[in-house]
Design a protein around this motif. Structure first.
Motif, PDB file in Angstrom:
ATOM      1  N   UNK A  22      -9.397  -3.868   0.236  1.00 58.18           N
ATOM      2  CA  UNK A  22      -8.594  -5.077   0.016  1.00 58.18           C
ATOM      3  C   UNK A  22      -7.576  -4.827  -1.102  1.00 58.18           C
ATOM      4  N   UNK A  23      -6.330  -5.063  -0.804  1.00 55.73           N
ATOM      5  CA  UNK A  23      -5.243  -4.885  -1.785  1.00 55.73           C
ATOM      6  C   UNK A  23      -5.161  -3.466  -2.335  1.00 55.73           C
ATOM      7  N   UNK A  24      -5.562  -2.484  -1.538  1.00 58.85           N
ATOM      8  CA  UNK A  24      -5.512  -1.097  -2.009  1.00 58.85           C
ATOM      9  C   UNK A  24      -5.033  -0.178  -0.894  1.00 58.85           C
ATOM     10  N   UNK A  25      -4.015   0.624  -1.208  1.00 57.14           N
ATOM     11  CA  UNK A  25      -3.514   1.627  -0.277  1.00 57.14           C
ATOM     12  C   UNK A  25      -3.550   2.990  -0.962  1.00 57.14           C
ATOM     13  N   UNK A  26      -3.568   4.045  -0.127  1.00 55.43           N
ATOM     14  CA  UNK A  26      -3.615   5.405  -0.659  1.00 55.43           C
ATOM     15  C   UNK A  26      -3.021   6.367   0.363  1.00 55.43           C
ATOM     16  N   UNK A  27      -2.280   7.341  -0.124  1.00 58.63           N
ATOM     17  CA  UNK A  27      -1.790   8.422   0.738  1.00 58.63           C
ATOM     18  C   UNK A  27      -2.838   9.540   0.857  1.00 58.63           C
ATOM     19  N   UNK A  28      -3.865   9.506   0.037  1.00 58.82           N
ATOM     20  CA  UNK A  28      -4.839  10.598  -0.032  1.00 58.82           C
ATOM     21  C   UNK A  28      -5.646  10.795   1.252  1.00 58.82           C
ATOM     22  N   UNK A  29      -5.807   9.747   2.073  1.00 57.17           N
ATOM     23  CA  UNK A  29      -6.571   9.905   3.312  1.00 57.17           C
ATOM     24  C   UNK A  29      -5.939  10.928   4.241  1.00 57.17           C
TER      25      UNK A  29
END
Length: 163
Positions: A22-29
């Motif tokens: 929730x309310x969190x994004x990441x390019x690391x995936x």
């Protein structure tokens, strides 16, 4: 063709923002180098892929123990991987393998558990840079014996043995 001659070719995108909570994004995936660092620190790392058609079916290729990462935006196959196994998340005791699950993946497994338990979890034991890097057309689909033209998610290929 013997089944041990197969590999998996996985399309990855280290430039995309993925929702991991929730309310969190990441390019690391989608970042192979991030996963490579986790593997070096922990002796293994999990990647996962969505089953074709988003169907909840067991992995049909237990004989596959190698693969390649295709950086779709760059149109290059840049990495070879050694795979211990591929299973659905729901078939794995996550507590026993938690050290292999990088933090952003652990976060979305926590928040979106119902959605991703059918995903195929790939336990990777080695990631190597391919030299030279390859094009999709350098690979052949195992099912049709034709050159790979496009990979959206993953494809089962004839393993050319590049390491």
């Amino acid at each position: 063709m013997s089944s041990s001659n197969k590999a998996i070719l996985i399309a990855v995108n280290p430039f995309k923002n993925y929702i991991v909570g929730p309310n969190r994004i990441s390019k690391k995936l989608g970042d192979v180098e991030f996963h490579k660092g986790h593997l070096i620190r922990n002796g293994g790392v999990f990647w996962d892929i969505v089953p074709m058609g988003r169907r909840d079916l067991p992995w049909k290729h237990p004989e596959i123990h190698s693969g390649y990462f295709y950086i779709s935006k760059l149109k290059k196959v840049k990495y070879w991987i050694s795979i211990e196994y591929i299973k659905r998340w729901k078939e794995i005791n996550i507590q026993k393998v938690e050290k292999y699950i990088p933090e952003p993946r652990r976060t979305y497994l926590k928040y979106y558990r119902n959605k991703c338990m059918m995903y195929y979890a790939i336990l990777i034991k080695e990631i190597r840079n391919l030299s030279p890097e390859r094009k999709l057309s350098d690979f052949t689909l195992a099912s049709t014996n034709t050159k790979v033209k496009r990979v959206q998610n993953y494809a089962i290929i004839i393993d050319p043995g590049w390491r």
